[in-house]
Scaffold this motif. Structure first.
Motif, mmCIF file in Angstrom:
data_model
loop_
_atom_site.group_PDB
_atom_site.id
_atom_site.type_symbol
_atom_site.label_atom_id
_atom_site.label_comp_id
_atom_site.label_asym_id
_atom_site.label_seq_id
_atom_site.Cartn_x
_atom_site.Cartn_y
_atom_site.Cartn_z
ATOM 1 N N ILE A 158 17.171 -25.008 -42.468
ATOM 2 C CA ILE A 158 17.950 -23.829 -42.856
ATOM 3 C C ILE A 158 18.313 -23.023 -41.614
ATOM 4 C CG2 ILE A 158 17.778 -21.556 -43.963
ATOM 5 C CD1 ILE A 158 16.218 -22.914 -46.221
ATOM 6 N N ALA A 187 19.549 -17.739 -48.003
ATOM 7 C CA ALA A 187 18.943 -19.076 -47.958
ATOM 8 C C ALA A 187 17.440 -18.979 -47.725
ATOM 9 C CB ALA A 187 19.606 -19.909 -46.859
ATOM 10 N N PRO A 233 16.191 -25.602 -52.826
ATOM 11 C CA PRO A 233 16.056 -24.154 -52.997
ATOM 12 C C PRO A 233 15.318 -23.834 -54.294
ATOM 13 C CG PRO A 233 18.316 -24.750 -52.456
ATOM 14 C CD PRO A 233 17.603 -26.024 -52.761
#
Length: 627
Positions: A202, A217, A314
């Motif tokens: 990320i 994120a 996620p």
């Protein structure tokens, strides 16, 4: 493996003077002569061709950091970044994991702006593919082995030392020390490398993106959810007295966005009429914000459907676990009944818009790349680039997409600022992190066979007998060191300066670092018992050929060996590669005096001389303080 030799004792006494970094003649109230620098001057295009590859004016391409490659008219003056080999080396020390000799040859006299733009376009070197290399097959009797567990470390060292996307990797590493997730504490983050690997990726993927998008994120990242204990966070229950977990709400404000007190645009603390700092929030704000992060948990259904580890996806939202109460914090209220996704979006938008964010983030990124004590003007200029989402490179090219939080613009503003490019004053510079010292050695001396999978020492370098630091393995969410740390009793503290890295610098780590570097500089990793090592690999279910371990991380000293007849030239060479010309005359003379005591009466002596010269340079205060 390591032992304290008379040389190490000598080095220890020398290195302990590091706690006085900053210069004994620095006044607490002295002002840097670069506090009010001139605007960075553009440099000419030396590429020999048309650099306008974006003639349609579309600045939104995420692959190039939003660079508009149509330069301004004023391109007549040369920026100092790549003017000489020394300035090129210095720039690369700030922007990469270390300068390579071929970089100095190829870039000196060329356009630093072109290099920056080229770096923006390189594909990212990610962590998860390396983890996949060492993930045992589903049919394996033992699903875990030491190399699988440490595969994130293997990937980091590979990418940091050999990755071509150096600017991205260095920025991601800086972000990792701001938005901290650590696999040092055991349990899932240690035993499931996909967790931290997905988080590292990320940061790598968003390194040239937008900080607001990065925050989102990070918020949904399972590694962060687990680390700060809001994964599976349930809404409050008045009947049982259950309250939502407050960890992420607190650290999101305190460490990731605004800090704890009101800041001026230059990063200094605001004061009220009584001279007291202005606190931004209280426990009620944290309680209100904590309700936002209820209802987030692993996306188990998608994980099962795709047959991948849930830590690689996620987190998703579970509305039934989300607080329906109103959420009041930082002067705003999210209405009762607002769903989990909308609550997260509104909360991050409001926090991100706070005036503290630009100077707070700007100052910490400057500290990680250039200097521990940036001038107020430097912080203001970088914060402005963060706010405007755009800045201008020395060749007149505009970078950034114009949105608040653009990290490409922020990074360019940090590296090309006059304070970064001017010679540091006695209040400038920073302590080199141990991780960066090792990667710099590996890159400076063209280390071959960059195979950390064969270097068990590199799987965990936290111990004081080694580097005293390991990537993505800080002891807490506060990183390896605090940005405002001052070393007690040091000259820098006396002069009102911070020195974050000194928090992990002490008698044990100094000696450990010297011994660690001795091991690699002198090539002791070649002296392995192949048969014994293969037995260990087989017992631990590690699928490696031990014969290759003897060829791992071999440095090339051919250029240095050719200079051993002229010690001054050898030291100058090391000064260029490792210190960017910052070795003082006294340090050079001291190193030369020691080298002259080494007799050269057989074929092995020149190599021994090179080993000792590198070690003396890399343990000198002039090297340990990057200016």
């Amino acid at each position: 493996m390591f032992r304290l030799t008379p040389l190490n004792i000598l080095l220890l006494s020398v290195c302990l003077s590091l706690t006085g970094c900053g210069g004994s003649d620095a006044s607490p109230n002295s002002t840097s002569n670069t506090n009010n620098p001139t605007t960075p001057q553009p440099e000419p295009d030396t590429s020999g061709g048309d650099t306008n590859n974006n003639s349609d004016g579309d600045n939104s391409d995420p692959d190039d950091g939003g660079a508009d490659e149509t330069p301004d008219d004023n391109t007549s003056e040369i920026n100092p970044a790549f003017a000489t080999a020394l300035t090129t080396s210095r720039f690369l020390q700030q922007a990469t994991f270390g300068a390579r000799p071929q970089d100095l040859d190829a870039l000196t006299g060329k356009s630093a702006s072109d290099w920056f733009k080229a770096q923006l376009k390189l594909p990212p070197s990610l962590i998860m593919p390396v983890v996949s290399e060492y993930t045992p097959p589903p049919t394996a009797e033992d699903d875990f082995n030491a190399l699988y567990i440490e595969s994130t470390s293997v990937a980091f060292w590979r990418n940091a030392i050999a990755g071509e996307d150096q600017l991205r990797q260095r920025m991601a590493f800086a972000l990792s020390e701001l938005l901290v997730v650590s696999n040092a504490g055991g349990e899932e983050l240690t035993d499931i490398p996909e967790a931290v690997a997905s988080y590292q990726d990320i940061l790598i993927q968003h390194a040239f993106g937008n900080y607001r998008e990065l925050l989102e994120a990070v918020t949904y990242a399972p590694a962060m959810g687990f680390y700060l204990t809001y994964m599976g966070n349930l809404k409050g229950d008045e009947a049982t007295g259950r309250m939502p977990d407050e960890n992420y709400a607190r650290e999101l404000l305190q460490l990731f966005t605004v800090g704890v007190v009101a800041l001026n645009p230059d990063g200094t603390e605001q004061q009220d009429e009584n001279g007291a700092t202005k606190e931004l929030y209280n426990n009620q704000d944290i309680t209100g914000l904590a309700r936002v992060f209820t209802g987030l948990d692993m996306d188990y259904d998608t994980s099962e459907e795709l047959e991948i580890n849930e830590f690689a996806l996620p987190m998703t939202v579970y509305p039934e676990n989300h607080s329906e109460k109103s959420k009041t914090f930082l002067g705003t209220t999210i209405a009762a009944g607002t769903g989990p996704k909308a609550s997260v979006t509104q909360a991050l938008d409001h926090i991100f818009a706070h005036p503290n964010v630009p100077p707070f983030i700007a100052k910490q990124l400057i500290q990680r790349l250039v200097t521990s004590n940036p001038s107020p003007g430097y912080v203001t200029r970088v914060g402005t680039a963060f706010s405007n989402g755009r800045t201008t490179l020395p060749d007149g090219t505009s970078v950034g997409d114009g949105r608040r939080g653009d990290l490409t613009a922020t990074l360019a503003a940090i590296l090309f600022d006059p304070d970064a490019r001017a010679n540091a004053t006695e209040r400038g510079g920073k302590i080199r992190e141990p991780i960066l010292r090792f990667t710099q050695w590996a890159r400076a001396f063209a280390v071959k066979n960059i195979t950390p999978e064969y270097q068990e020492m590199l799987w965990d370098t936290r111990d004081a007998s080694m580097l005293g630091q390991h990537p993505y393995r800080s002891p807490s969410v506060f990183n390896f060191f605090r940005p405002g740390y001052t070393a007690p009793g040091s000259v820098s503290a006396t002069n009102g300066m911070v020195a974050p890295e000194l928090q992990i610098t002490n008698a044990s780590t100094i000696t450990g670092y010297a011994n660690f570097m001795t091991y690699y500089i002198t090539g002791l990793q070649q002296e392995v018992d192949v048969e014994e090592l293969q037995v260990i690999y087989d017992e631990e279910n590690i699928q490696l050929n031990a014969q290759n371990a003897a060829e791992s991380f071999l440095a090339s000293y051919d250029t240095e060996l050719a200079l051993t007849a002229d010690l001054g030239a050898l030291i100058d060479r090391l000064d260029l590669l490792l210190c960017a010309g910052q070795l003082s005359a006294n340090s050079k003379q001291s190193i030369q005096d020691i080298l002259q005591t080494v007799t050269q009466n057989d074929d092995a002596e020149p190599l021994r001389l090179v080993h000792l010269a590198i070690l003396l340079v890399m343990t000198s205060p002039d090297y340990l303080v990057q200016k």
